[in-house]
Design a protein around this motif. Structure first.
Motif, PDB file in Angstrom:
ATOM      1  N   SER A  99       0.799  -1.225   0.000  1.00  0.00           N
ATOM      2  CA  SER A  99       0.000   0.000   0.000  1.00  0.00           C
ATOM      3  C   SER A  99       0.828   1.270   0.000  1.00  0.00           C
ATOM      4  CB  SER A  99      -0.997   0.068   1.142  1.00  0.00           C
ATOM      5  OG  SER A  99      -0.938  -1.016   1.961  1.00  0.00           O
ATOM      6  N   SER A 100       2.122   1.177   0.293  1.00  0.00           N
ATOM      7  CA  SER A 100       2.937   2.373   0.154  1.00  0.00           C
ATOM      8  C   SER A 100       2.861   2.886  -1.273  1.00  0.00           C
ATOM      9  CB  SER A 100       4.407   2.079   0.450  1.00  0.00           C
ATOM     10  OG  SER A 100       4.601   1.967   1.822  1.00  0.00           O
ATOM     11  N   PHE A 101       2.905   1.944  -2.192  1.00  0.00           N
ATOM     12  CA  PHE A 101       2.882   2.363  -3.584  1.00  0.00           C
ATOM     13  C   PHE A 101       1.528   2.918  -3.965  1.00  0.00           C
ATOM     14  CE2 PHE A 101       6.378  -0.843  -3.763  1.00  0.00           C
ATOM     15  CZ  PHE A 101       7.366   0.117  -3.790  1.00  0.00           C
ATOM     16  N   TYR A 102       0.526   2.426  -3.306  1.00  0.00           N
ATOM     17  CA  TYR A 102      -0.789   2.969  -3.565  1.00  0.00           C
ATOM     18  C   TYR A 102      -0.858   4.432  -3.158  1.00  0.00           C
ATOM     19  CZ  TYR A 102      -5.716   3.916  -3.049  1.00  0.00           C
ATOM     20  OH  TYR A 102      -6.944   4.494  -3.130  1.00  0.00           O
ATOM     21  N   MET A 103      -0.381   4.743  -1.974  1.00  0.00           N
ATOM     22  CA  MET A 103      -0.398   6.134  -1.518  1.00  0.00           C
ATOM     23  C   MET A 103       0.523   6.993  -2.382  1.00  0.00           C
ATOM     24  SD  MET A 103      -2.682   6.183   0.620  1.00  0.00           S
ATOM     25  CE  MET A 103      -2.552   7.937   1.001  1.00  0.00           C
ATOM     26  N   PHE A 104       1.602   6.392  -2.780  1.00  0.00           N
ATOM     27  CA  PHE A 104       2.571   7.065  -3.653  1.00  0.00           C
ATOM     28  C   PHE A 104       1.892   7.484  -4.967  1.00  0.00           C
ATOM     29  CE2 PHE A 104       6.076   6.002  -6.846  1.00  0.00           C
ATOM     30  CZ  PHE A 104       6.791   7.170  -6.657  1.00  0.00           C
ATOM     31  N   ILE A 105       1.226   6.524  -5.573  1.00  0.00           N
ATOM     32  CA  ILE A 105       0.491   6.767  -6.812  1.00  0.00           C
ATOM     33  C   ILE A 105      -0.563   7.857  -6.623  1.00  0.00           C
ATOM     34  CG2 ILE A 105      -1.209   5.725  -8.355  1.00  0.00           C
ATOM     35  CD1 ILE A 105       1.436   4.616  -8.930  1.00  0.00           C
ATOM     36  N   ARG A 106      -1.274   7.775  -5.509  1.00  0.00           N
ATOM     37  CA  ARG A 106      -2.294   8.786  -5.254  1.00  0.00           C
ATOM     38  C   ARG A 106      -1.667  10.166  -5.154  1.00  0.00           C
ATOM     39  NH1 ARG A 106      -7.644   7.671  -2.484  1.00  0.00           N
ATOM     40  NH2 ARG A 106      -7.128   9.782  -1.830  1.00  0.00           N
ATOM     41  N   ALA A 165      12.186   7.569  -6.831  1.00  0.00           N
ATOM     42  CA  ALA A 165      11.642   7.682  -5.483  1.00  0.00           C
ATOM     43  C   ALA A 165      12.231   6.581  -4.622  1.00  0.00           C
ATOM     44  CB  ALA A 165      10.131   7.571  -5.525  1.00  0.00           C
ATOM     45  N   TRP A 166      12.438   6.862  -3.368  1.00  0.00           N
ATOM     46  CA  TRP A 166      13.097   5.934  -2.439  1.00  0.00           C
ATOM     47  C   TRP A 166      14.462   5.530  -2.987  1.00  0.00           C
ATOM     48  CZ3 TRP A 166       7.730   5.051  -3.270  1.00  0.00           C
ATOM     49  CH2 TRP A 166       6.916   5.379  -2.173  1.00  0.00           C
ATOM     50  N   LYS A 190       5.919   8.175   4.528  1.00  0.00           N
ATOM     51  CA  LYS A 190       5.380   9.344   3.819  1.00  0.00           C
ATOM     52  C   LYS A 190       5.233   9.151   2.316  1.00  0.00           C
ATOM     53  CE  LYS A 190       7.152  12.484   7.282  1.00  0.00           C
ATOM     54  NZ  LYS A 190       7.935  13.705   7.544  1.00  0.00           N
ATOM     55  N   ALA A 191       4.701   8.032   1.964  1.00  0.00           N
ATOM     56  CA  ALA A 191       4.603   7.689   0.548  1.00  0.00           C
ATOM     57  C   ALA A 191       3.782   8.722  -0.230  1.00  0.00           C
ATOM     58  CB  ALA A 191       3.980   6.308   0.379  1.00  0.00           C
ATOM     59  N   HIS A 192       2.713   9.174   0.363  1.00  0.00           N
ATOM     60  CA  HIS A 192       1.855  10.121  -0.328  1.00  0.00           C
ATOM     61  C   HIS A 192       2.616  11.410  -0.630  1.00  0.00           C
ATOM     62  CE1 HIS A 192      -1.515  13.069  -0.665  1.00  0.00           C
ATOM     63  NE2 HIS A 192      -2.044  12.075  -1.328  1.00  0.00           N
ATOM     64  N   GLU A 193       3.313  11.888   0.358  1.00  0.00           N
ATOM     65  CA  GLU A 193       4.074  13.129   0.199  1.00  0.00           C
ATOM     66  C   GLU A 193       5.209  12.929  -0.814  1.00  0.00           C
ATOM     67  OE1 GLU A 193       3.169  15.894   1.055  1.00  0.00           O
ATOM     68  OE2 GLU A 193       4.991  16.982   0.442  1.00  0.00           O
TER      69      GLU A 193
END
Lengths: 336, 336
Positions: free
Chosen positions: A81-88, A152-153, A299-302
């Motif tokens: 789900s990190s990638f999900y928030m990242f994508i969002r 990223a990362w 902080k994937a979203h950020e």
DNA sequence: TATTTTGATTGTAGCGCTACAATCAGCCGA
DNA sequence: TCGGCTGATTGTAGCGCTACAATCAAAATA
């Protein structure tokens, strides 16, 4: 008057222009620079275009203008789900400034190369990748393309631009909490296979800080990222077999940690009394499962949002940083 | 000899052709029809292209050839693991036949429209959507485009082609299991908001089959799909408050069901003794959580694969079915 | 009324590539 | 030695669109 459908009839700007009694340029302007066109004309063109089901051919438009409004992201997994928030985050930030996001799934470095070629071939406005581990050919390509590229990362100096946080520091903070609570026989769960590179900093960090604390850091077990939850029970079984006194377990993601918690439930092991468990990522399940998981918020979203900002800086020729460290935060909850 | 990088120098087929001492057409052939070009020539061209970091401009290529090897998928969510398996299925099948998948995330019908426009604008080889609920403008566009369009999990006659399964039958099978076990006060959890359309068949099916069994079907609670796990506790609390004798709860996804199980754990309610719980989707967590979830396997992966087959049929002008029913299967486990 | 100014509209050229037909070089048999 | 053949290579034209400069009509000024 309705239009018959699904024919192989190609509707071009010409078609629309003729039907509206204007020149093709006026149709083009209607779509790209609406206020260069008079209200009445624009409306007529738009009506006719809608009537005909006309959508401007972007391949042609991008080619003629030498630009694109699409940013491409290549992600290694959608399970995490990190990638999900990242994508969002990317998606949000992109649409706020008139860009579109398209995503490509690449579960192996070869697939990543293919995806990078597709996006470079499309001459997207910018390219977003995850991590620093790429095929040699991918790196060669990225180094030579004029397009903005953000990793990223990133764990090594980026090919172009990078963003991330210090995994070492996060590991240190997490481990300190575990040790402060008095746990001593700490097991480490890592990933094998394709995912291992993305997580490669963790094991050395674990070893270093355990050594610093004068503790044994040999309780290590590798699992496959694709296994998801089931990696948890597998890891717990393996580590407990190696050392029956195992009293803490550090997991590579909240999913694996949840799997461990499920297994603890089956064994009637109270957490954290019998064993402490940590996750990584602060996925939604971390705060929903019982006991709630102590984890690292990466902080994937950020990171996703920031990524777009970096691409825009480059496109607008603003001088931005080539590496951004967004930090992390430890979420302390009941599992430790 | 190395090439300096990241300049705004555009490398075109011309550049490569000149450097290799051949005509642009030979470069083109090298990439598109390698065996039209002599071994030695091809190798030279490829070397120089790699040296220069040249990647053929697909916008130009697609324009000139009037074709594209990209299929576009618009998915409403990535949180729901059904979509993850769906995407994998598409991705696998696509790459097996030389196509590339690009994905666009659309969490609202407006975003879906934007994504559809992007893909139509790109003149992708085929377009994949989820569900039958689209903006009016989206439907108009889809009806008029000559591109193949597949709606997965379609609930109404598709605009072009559709694939799915009978949600009514699945609901009936699921409910039968619950009722056969003697549960009578059955609560239904559905989705409100943007997701509700995608799930719109379930509630009427529930009502009909409950009525058929002579039972009360008024225990209904709607949650927000975006809430994930936390929707479970919310739904359980609400339904239990409405009827303290509640003894079964049907959830719209395994995630919500997992949330309910977490809450049952906190309340010390044994499942299924105190209450039976069903999920939907057969996500990974369904078989990992304790107790394991009884759920519906909607064959997302297979739906994804099939989707690509349908697009290919259309492209190759093979006559395929315009609707495929892939069925479902009920996974019976301990939670009922 | 003649002349500028403004804004809407339009023609031209070309983006980078590919389909297709034309050309060319090498090789065969007569 | 010469056409005829084969397969590699190349020129031409054009895909659908947009940048840019040119044109035009109408309104504003003198």
């Amino acid at each position: 008057m309705t239009v018959e459908l699904r024919g192989p009839v190609r509707i071009t700007m010409q078609t629309v222009a003729r039907a509206a009694g204007v020149s093709p340029m006026t149709v083009s302007n209607t779509f790209r620079y609406p206020d260069r066109v008079q209200e009445a004309t624009r409306r007529r063109v738009l009506d006719i275009a809608a009537e005909l089901g006309y959508v401007p051919n972007r391949a042609a438009g991008d080619l003629a203008s030498g630009q694109s409004r699409v940013v491409g992201a290549v992600v290694p997994s959608l399970k995490n789900s990190s990638f999900y928030m990242f994508i969002r985050g990317i998606s949000e930030a992109a649409s706020e400034c008139g860009y579109e996001l398209v995503i490509s799934l690449a579960e192996t470095p070869e697939q990543e190369l293919a995806a990078v070629q597709t996006f470079l071939g499309l001459r997207v406005a910018g390219l977003i990748l995850v991590g620093s581990d790429h095929e040699r050919a991918t790196v060669d390509l990225l180094r030579k393309t004029p397009l903005p590229v953000v990793e990223a990362w990133a764990t090594s100096p980026p090919v172009d631009m990078g963003i991330g946080y210090s995994v070492r520091k996060a590991m240190q903070s997490l481990l300190r909490i575990v040790l402060d609570r008095g746990f001593r026989r700490v097991g480490f769960v890592g990933f094998a296979g394709d995912a291992s590179q993305r997580y490669s900093e963790r094991l050395p960090a674990f070893r270093d800080y355990m050594a610093e604390a004068g503790l044994d850091s040999s309780l290590i077990h590798l699992v496959d990222e694709a296994d998801g939850f089931s990696a948890g029970p597998a890891a717990l079984n393996a580590l407990h077999q190696r050392d029956a006194a195992l009293d803490a377990i550090l997991c590579p993601t909240d999913i694996v940690a949840a799997g461990v918690l499920f297994e603890c439930g089956r064994r009637d092991w109270p957490v954290p009394e019998r064993i402490a468990v940590t996750g990584w990522g602060d996925f939604e399940i971390a705060s929903e499962i019982t006991p709630q998981l102590t984890t690292v918020d990466a902080k994937a979203h950020e990171i996703g949002r920031q990524t777009v900002a970096m691409i825009r800086d480059r496109i607008d020729e603003r001088q931005g940083p080539s590496f951004v460290d967004l930090g992390f935060s430890i979420v302390r909850r009941a599992s430790v």
